[in-house]
Design a protein around this motif. Structure first.
Motif, mmCIF file in Angstrom:
data_model
loop_
_atom_site.group_PDB
_atom_site.id
_atom_site.type_symbol
_atom_site.label_atom_id
_atom_site.label_comp_id
_atom_site.label_asym_id
_atom_site.label_seq_id
_atom_site.Cartn_x
_atom_site.Cartn_y
_atom_site.Cartn_z
ATOM 1 N N ALA A 136 -2.884 -1.557 -2.153
ATOM 2 C CA ALA A 136 -3.661 -1.047 -1.025
ATOM 3 C C ALA A 136 -3.694 -2.076 0.106
ATOM 4 O O ALA A 136 -4.615 -2.091 0.917
ATOM 5 C CB ALA A 136 -5.083 -0.664 -1.446
ATOM 6 N N ASN A 137 -2.670 -2.928 0.134
ATOM 7 C CA ASN A 137 -2.641 -3.986 1.126
ATOM 8 C C ASN A 137 -1.209 -4.346 1.482
ATOM 9 O O ASN A 137 -0.271 -3.619 1.130
ATOM 10 C CB ASN A 137 -3.388 -5.212 0.597
ATOM 11 C CG ASN A 137 -4.317 -5.795 1.627
ATOM 12 O OD1 ASN A 137 -3.881 -6.277 2.668
ATOM 13 N ND2 ASN A 137 -5.613 -5.737 1.358
ATOM 14 N N ASP A 140 -0.820 -0.467 -7.105
ATOM 15 C CA ASP A 140 -0.816 -0.219 -5.663
ATOM 16 C C ASP A 140 -1.837 -1.176 -5.059
ATOM 17 O O ASP A 140 -3.040 -1.015 -5.238
ATOM 18 C CB ASP A 140 -1.198 1.234 -5.377
ATOM 19 C CG ASP A 140 -1.384 1.521 -3.882
ATOM 20 O OD1 ASP A 140 -1.116 0.616 -3.055
ATOM 21 O OD2 ASP A 140 -1.811 2.638 -3.551
ATOM 22 N N LYS A 145 -9.511 -5.352 -5.935
ATOM 23 C CA LYS A 145 -8.844 -4.789 -4.752
ATOM 24 C C LYS A 145 -9.788 -4.485 -3.577
ATOM 25 O O LYS A 145 -9.487 -4.849 -2.439
ATOM 26 C CB LYS A 145 -8.067 -3.518 -5.134
ATOM 27 C CG LYS A 145 -6.674 -3.794 -5.652
ATOM 28 C CD LYS A 145 -6.046 -2.572 -6.293
ATOM 29 C CE LYS A 145 -6.095 -1.330 -5.459
ATOM 30 N NZ LYS A 145 -5.371 -0.197 -6.077
ATOM 31 N N SER A 188 0.820 -1.209 0.000
ATOM 32 C CA SER A 188 0.000 0.000 0.000
ATOM 33 C C SER A 188 0.856 1.263 0.000
ATOM 34 O O SER A 188 1.806 1.395 0.770
ATOM 35 C CB SER A 188 -0.898 0.010 1.239
ATOM 36 O OG SER A 188 -1.497 1.276 1.412
ATOM 37 N N GLY A 213 -6.011 0.863 2.298
ATOM 38 C CA GLY A 213 -4.565 0.999 2.284
ATOM 39 C C GLY A 213 -3.923 1.336 3.610
ATOM 40 O O GLY A 213 -2.728 1.617 3.677
#
Length: 218
Positions: A53-54, A51, A87, A24, A130
């Motif tokens: 987000a994790n 990205d 996502k 993220s 994120g």
């Protein structure tokens, strides 16, 4: 950036498309480093940076889906488009044995860490948008806490995609991990139950005894 360039270079020079995933952007600059490396190689059009987000296996769930798409001859742009849709459905959470490591890594303040130690609190950390956020707090021995955490997820687990679920931990007792696996198997939701060890970054921030169950919601 030099490491990223060396990793990308042989594929870029061969004219290959690359899809790569970063932790993220709210937790790491690695995604920006990858983009800069792609620019330096003159391959920004062929290197797609997602990205996630994790973090940890939250990224892994997406990588597996992307790999399946690649095997089915999807283009990099098509994969990025599908992954962006997936996502928001990644469900990543975990419980920690101690707040000490989150405090040392700047993820919680000294008062919270001290209170957690005195009260023997084990927070459930959820990755949302994120960022890591604390939700429910458990008390007791970590082995019992882990099972309570997993059982609290049962309603949501029944809404998961059935392909796979990950049990990710930073060195929990194998007996505890086995109980989590047995519980998930008993639910008869998932085709595949995968166990992974958390990497060095996650383990050093969360400390030993951390365990999470991660999946993709329908």
């Amino acid at each position: 950036m030099a490491d990223a360039m060396e990793l990308f270079r042989p594929y870029a020079e061969a004219g290959r498309e690359i899809v790569c995933f970063s932790i993220s952007a709210g937790m790491s600059t690695s995604g920006n480093v990858m983009r800069l490396a792609a620019e330096e190689l003159g391959a920004s059009d062929r290197i797609k940076v997602i990205d996630s987000a994790n973090l940890s296996t939250g990224i892994g769930l997406l990588v597996v889906e992307a790999a399946i798409m690649a095997k089915n001859n999807r283009t990099a742009s098509q994969i990025v488009s599908e992954i962006e849709k997936l996502k928001p459905n990644v469900r990543a959470s975990f419980v920690v044995d101690t707040l000490t490591y989150l405090y040392r890594g700047g993820r919680c303040n000294a008062v919270a860490a001290m209170a957690g130690g005195v009260l023997k609190l084990h927070p459930r950390i959820v990755v949302e948008d994120g960022a890591m956020n604390a939700s429910k707090k458990y008390r007791g021995k970590i082995a019992s806490v882990v099972m309570n955490y997993v059982k609290d997820m049962e309603k949501d687990l029944k809404k998961a995609r059935p392909e796979r679920v990950f049990i990710t931990h930073s060195g929990c007792e194998q007996e505890t991990v086995a109980k989590v696996r047995a519980y998930l198997k008993e639910l008869d939701i998932f085709d595949e139950i995968l166990e992974t060890r958390a990497g060095g970054v996650v383990s050093s921030h969360c400390g030993p005894g951390t365990l999470g169950v991660l999946y993709i919601a329908k």
